[in-house]
Enzyme design. Structure first.
Site, PDB file in Angstrom:
ATOM      1  N   ARG A  92      -2.884 -20.664  49.455  1.00 11.56           N
ATOM      2  CA  ARG A  92      -2.344 -19.401  48.948  1.00 11.56           C
ATOM      3  C   ARG A  92      -1.387 -19.603  47.780  1.00 11.56           C
ATOM      4  NH1 ARG A  92      -2.449 -15.097  51.985  1.00 11.56           N
ATOM      5  NH2 ARG A  92      -0.447 -14.493  51.140  1.00 11.56           N
ATOM      6  N   ARG A 121      -1.275 -12.102  55.355  1.00  8.30           N
ATOM      7  CA  ARG A 121      -0.162 -12.526  54.483  1.00  8.30           C
ATOM      8  C   ARG A 121      -0.347 -11.797  53.163  1.00  8.30           C
ATOM      9  NH1 ARG A 121       0.551 -18.968  54.634  1.00  8.30           N
ATOM     10  NH2 ARG A 121       2.396 -18.524  53.393  1.00  8.30           N
ATOM     11  N   PRO A 122       0.244 -10.602  53.076  1.00  7.04           N
ATOM     12  CA  PRO A 122       0.007  -9.760  51.898  1.00  7.04           C
ATOM     13  C   PRO A 122       0.618 -10.327  50.615  1.00  7.04           C
ATOM     14  CG  PRO A 122       1.645  -8.759  53.353  1.00  7.04           C
ATOM     15  CD  PRO A 122       1.153  -9.989  54.045  1.00  7.04           C
ATOM     16  N   ASP A 124       1.384  -7.838  48.167  1.00 13.63           N
ATOM     17  CA  ASP A 124       1.769  -6.577  47.532  1.00 13.63           C
ATOM     18  C   ASP A 124       3.053  -6.697  46.706  1.00 13.63           C
ATOM     19  OD1 ASP A 124       2.849  -6.985  50.190  1.00 13.63           O
ATOM     20  OD2 ASP A 124       3.784  -5.022  50.015  1.00 13.63           O
ATOM     21  N   LEU A 125       4.011  -7.487  47.185  1.00 15.06           N
ATOM     22  CA  LEU A 125       5.281  -7.605  46.447  1.00 15.06           C
ATOM     23  C   LEU A 125       5.086  -8.309  45.109  1.00 15.06           C
ATOM     24  CD1 LEU A 125       7.756  -8.581  49.298  1.00 15.06           C
ATOM     25  CD2 LEU A 125       7.843  -6.518  47.893  1.00 15.06           C
ATOM     26  N   ARG A 396      -2.731 -31.425  54.396  1.00 10.17           N
ATOM     27  CA  ARG A 396      -2.297 -30.528  53.317  1.00 10.17           C
ATOM     28  C   ARG A 396      -0.815 -30.710  53.025  1.00 10.17           C
ATOM     29  NH1 ARG A 396      -2.833 -24.610  54.497  1.00 10.17           N
ATOM     30  NH2 ARG A 396      -1.538 -24.736  52.657  1.00 10.17           N
TER      31      ARG A 396
HETATM   32  C1  UD1 Z   1       6.334 -19.604  51.601  1.00 11.13           C
HETATM   33  C2  UD1 Z   1       5.986 -21.032  51.988  1.00 11.13           C
HETATM   34  C3  UD1 Z   1       5.579 -21.092  53.455  1.00 11.13           C
HETATM   35  C4  UD1 Z   1       6.665 -20.468  54.331  1.00 11.13           C
HETATM   36  C5  UD1 Z   1       7.043 -19.078  53.833  1.00 11.13           C
HETATM   37  C6  UD1 Z   1       8.229 -18.493  54.573  1.00 11.13           C
HETATM   38  C7  UD1 Z   1       5.153 -21.990  49.946  1.00 11.13           C
HETATM   39  C8  UD1 Z   1       3.990 -22.494  49.181  1.00 11.13           C
HETATM   40  N1  UD1 Z   1       4.900 -21.479  51.141  1.00 11.13           N
HETATM   41  O1  UD1 Z   1       5.167 -18.813  51.758  1.00 11.13           O
HETATM   42  O2  UD1 Z   1       5.392 -22.463  53.802  1.00 11.13           O
HETATM   43  O3  UD1 Z   1       6.191 -20.370  55.655  1.00 11.13           O
HETATM   44  O4  UD1 Z   1       7.389 -19.127  52.433  1.00 11.13           O
HETATM   45  O5  UD1 Z   1       9.332 -19.332  54.442  1.00 11.13           O
HETATM   46  O6  UD1 Z   1       6.282 -22.086  49.501  1.00 11.13           O
HETATM   47  N2  UD1 Z   1       5.365 -10.639  52.336  1.00 11.13           N
HETATM   48  C9  UD1 Z   1       4.915  -9.372  52.097  1.00 11.13           C
HETATM   49  N3  UD1 Z   1       4.386  -9.089  50.866  1.00 11.13           N
HETATM   50  C10 UD1 Z   1       4.282 -10.024  49.895  1.00 11.13           C
HETATM   51  C11 UD1 Z   1       4.753 -11.332  50.142  1.00 11.13           C
HETATM   52  C12 UD1 Z   1       5.286 -11.614  51.378  1.00 11.13           C
HETATM   53  O7  UD1 Z   1       4.981  -8.496  52.975  1.00 11.13           O
HETATM   54  O8  UD1 Z   1       3.789  -9.713  48.796  1.00 11.13           O
HETATM   55  C13 UD1 Z   1       5.948 -10.968  53.651  1.00 11.13           C
HETATM   56  C14 UD1 Z   1       5.133 -12.010  54.425  1.00 11.13           C
HETATM   57  O9  UD1 Z   1       4.094 -11.430  55.156  1.00 11.13           O
HETATM   58  C15 UD1 Z   1       6.209 -12.631  55.308  1.00 11.13           C
HETATM   59  C16 UD1 Z   1       7.455 -12.571  54.432  1.00 11.13           C
HETATM   60  O10 UD1 Z   1       7.190 -11.616  53.427  1.00 11.13           O
HETATM   61  O11 UD1 Z   1       6.415 -11.849  56.453  1.00 11.13           O
HETATM   62  C17 UD1 Z   1       7.843 -13.881  53.781  1.00 11.13           C
HETATM   63  O12 UD1 Z   1       6.712 -14.427  53.130  1.00 11.13           O
HETATM   64  P1  UD1 Z   1       6.880 -15.302  51.812  1.00 11.13           P
HETATM   65  O13 UD1 Z   1       8.295 -15.740  51.728  1.00 11.13           O
HETATM   66  O14 UD1 Z   1       6.315 -14.547  50.670  1.00 11.13           O
HETATM   67  O15 UD1 Z   1       5.963 -16.536  52.120  1.00 11.13           O
HETATM   68  P2  UD1 Z   1       5.090 -17.371  51.101  1.00 11.13           P
HETATM   69  O16 UD1 Z   1       5.738 -17.399  49.772  1.00 11.13           O
HETATM   70  O17 UD1 Z   1       3.670 -16.939  51.185  1.00 11.13           O
END
Ligand code: UD1
Length: 420
Positions: A92, A121-122, A124-125, A396
């Site tokens: 991702r 794992r959206p 949208d943000l 990974r």
């Molecule tokens: C990153 C890490 C991952 C870690 C996660 C949380 C990397 C490559 N991956 O993933 O290992 O488990 O942080 O510490 O650095 N969310 C939304 N909308 C969005 C984006 C996120 O609702 O557009 C929500 C997610 O579903 C989740 C929360 O925000 O509940 C945090 O996710 P996020 O911090 O974005 O995780 P990643 O960046 O994908």
């Protein structure tokens, strides 16, 4: 497909070095798209996700080469702005190329990542953030098509603190026209490291290390060399492994500050811990005490160590509750741990562990990166042989995991197998 074979019951002792951060490198490599030129990223962990990111960069027209732990990147000839589904579905973090491609070339086509092994794992943000910077975003045929003549500074509040969306927005905002104010930004060490790298390239960012970031857009950036921060999740995994085997280990090349909440929890469970400079020494003499674990955004306890903590609590006599507030569905490891004889009940987003039960080795199936690490840890304290299958998940994110565990005295071997 490889599997790990573990003979349980060995106490871990000795010293190992911690690798560079996977998530840190995965944020910094796409930032190199922002300025054409040559970069060296030292302390890059040599593992599958980094190979995937390098492949993605190469597919854009860059040239990446990883020699041991030194990544060479040349971004002068990027001429393609598409991140294909084949790579994004593998990892991702590929979505990180959206912001920098848009900022430098005014367009990007990035496959939507879809769900992941443990649930939705959206993104949208990420998309809202790009729209606020003035990008036109269309979704068609599973791809995000983003376009902007010139991104324009804006104000954006992250309704949920997001590591990836903060990283993407920062990479886009540094080349936007005017100022951008980000609130409730992620302060995970890997994002702070990205912000520092961008500043080294010539970006203007105030408030680094806080949840409020002020970016003053600049016209161009300059390529610079960088060193990856230590991998706090790898470090936490080995500390937990040592604690659950009543071991004594020292880990080197780590940033103890990044692990503050985890070290406090380990002490609460009965570990003796000593921190000097970039080393952490841990010793555990008794059975661990049951200690609850609730994940949160940094500096709270990381979700990326939730599965390993569940495995740890199998060694603690009594009841503990492990709750994931970041990813409520991230519990694919539970049914596999139950195959060892673990007493775990899943209630909503919490695992309730009755620890101290006898565990007996079995064949276990990996389903995701951190869940697989939990299976390995549980194998270390199970009686007899545990096979952990489909360890490409583990590969990974953990560099030479079996060598590091062997170095600490574990009985663990990698076997090439056709089994899936
Ligand atoms: C990153 C890490 C991952 C870690 C996660 C949380 C990397 C490559 N991956 O993933 O290992 O488990 O942080 O510490 O650095 N969310 C939304 N909308 C969005 C984006 C996120 O609702 O557009 C929500 C997610 O579903 C989740 C929360 O925000 O509940 C945090 O996710 P996020 O911090 O974005 O995780 P990643 O960046 O994908």
């Amino acid at each position: 497909m490889d599997k790990l074979v573990i003979e349980g019951g060995k106490r871990l002792t000795g010293t190992i070095k911690i690798s560079g951060s996977k998530n840190g490198a995965l944020a910094i490599i796409p930032a190199m798209i922002l300025a054409p030129g040559i970069y060296h990223l030292s302390n890059t962990p040599n593992l599958r996700d980094i190979w995937t990111m390098s492949q993605l960069m190469n597919s854009l027209g860059a040239f990446c080469e990883l020699n041991e732990n030194e990544l060479f990147v040349d971004t002068r000839s990027i001429n393609n702005y598409e991140a294909p589904y084949e790579l994004v579905k593998k990892m991702r973090a590929s979505f990180y190329v959206l912001g920098p491609l848009l900022a430098r070339f005014g367009e990007a086509k990035v496959s939507l990542p879809g769900g992941c092994a443990w649930g939705p794992r959206p993104v949208d943000l990420h998309l809202k953030a790009m729209e606020r910077l003035g990008a036109d975003i269309q979704i068609e045929h599973g791809f995000v098509f983003a376009k902007a003549d010139k991104l324009k500074g804006t104000k954006f509040n992250f309704d949920i603190s997001s590591v990836g969306a903060t990283g993407n927005m920062l990479m886009a905002a540094v080349l936007a026209k005017g100022n951008t104010l980000l609130t409730n930004a992620s302060i995970e060490p890997e994002i702070t490291a990205l912000a520092r790298f961008l500043v080294k390239m010539g970006a203007k960012i105030d408030g680094i290390g806080t949840t409020v970031l002020e970016v003053e857009g600049v016209d161009s950036l300059t390529p610079v060399d960088e060193t990856s921060v230590p991998d706090r999740i790898e470090a936490g995994t080995f500390l937990i492994a040592a604690a659950m085997t009543k071991g004594e280990i020292e880990i080197l090349d780590v940033n103890p500050y990044h692990l503050s909440s985890v070290l406090t929890k380990l002490e609460e469970s009965g570990c003796e811990i000593d921190v000097t400079g970039n080393k952490i020494w841990l010793k555990m003499d008794d059975d661990p005490k049951p200690v609850d674990y609730i994940t949160g955004v940094y500096p709270a306890l990381p979700t990326d160590l939730q599965a390993q903590w569940v495995a740890y609590m199998l060694a603690a006599k009594g009841t503990s509750k492990i709750t994931d507030l970041i990813y409520p569905d991230r519990f694919k490891h539970i049914p596999e741990l139950q195959r060892l004889g673990a007493d775990i009940q899943l209630i909503d987003n919490s695992a309730v562990v009755q620890g101290g039960k006898k565990l007996t080795g079995a064949s276990l199936m990996s389903s995701d990166l951190r869940g697989s690490a939990a299976l390995v840890l549980a194998g270390l304290i199970s009686e007899g042989k545990t096979d952990v299958l489909r360890i490409y998940h583990l590969d990974r994110g953990y560099e030479q995991i079996e060598n590091k565990f062997s170095c600490l005295g574990a009985s663990i071997k990698r076997i090439k197998t056709e089994l899936v």
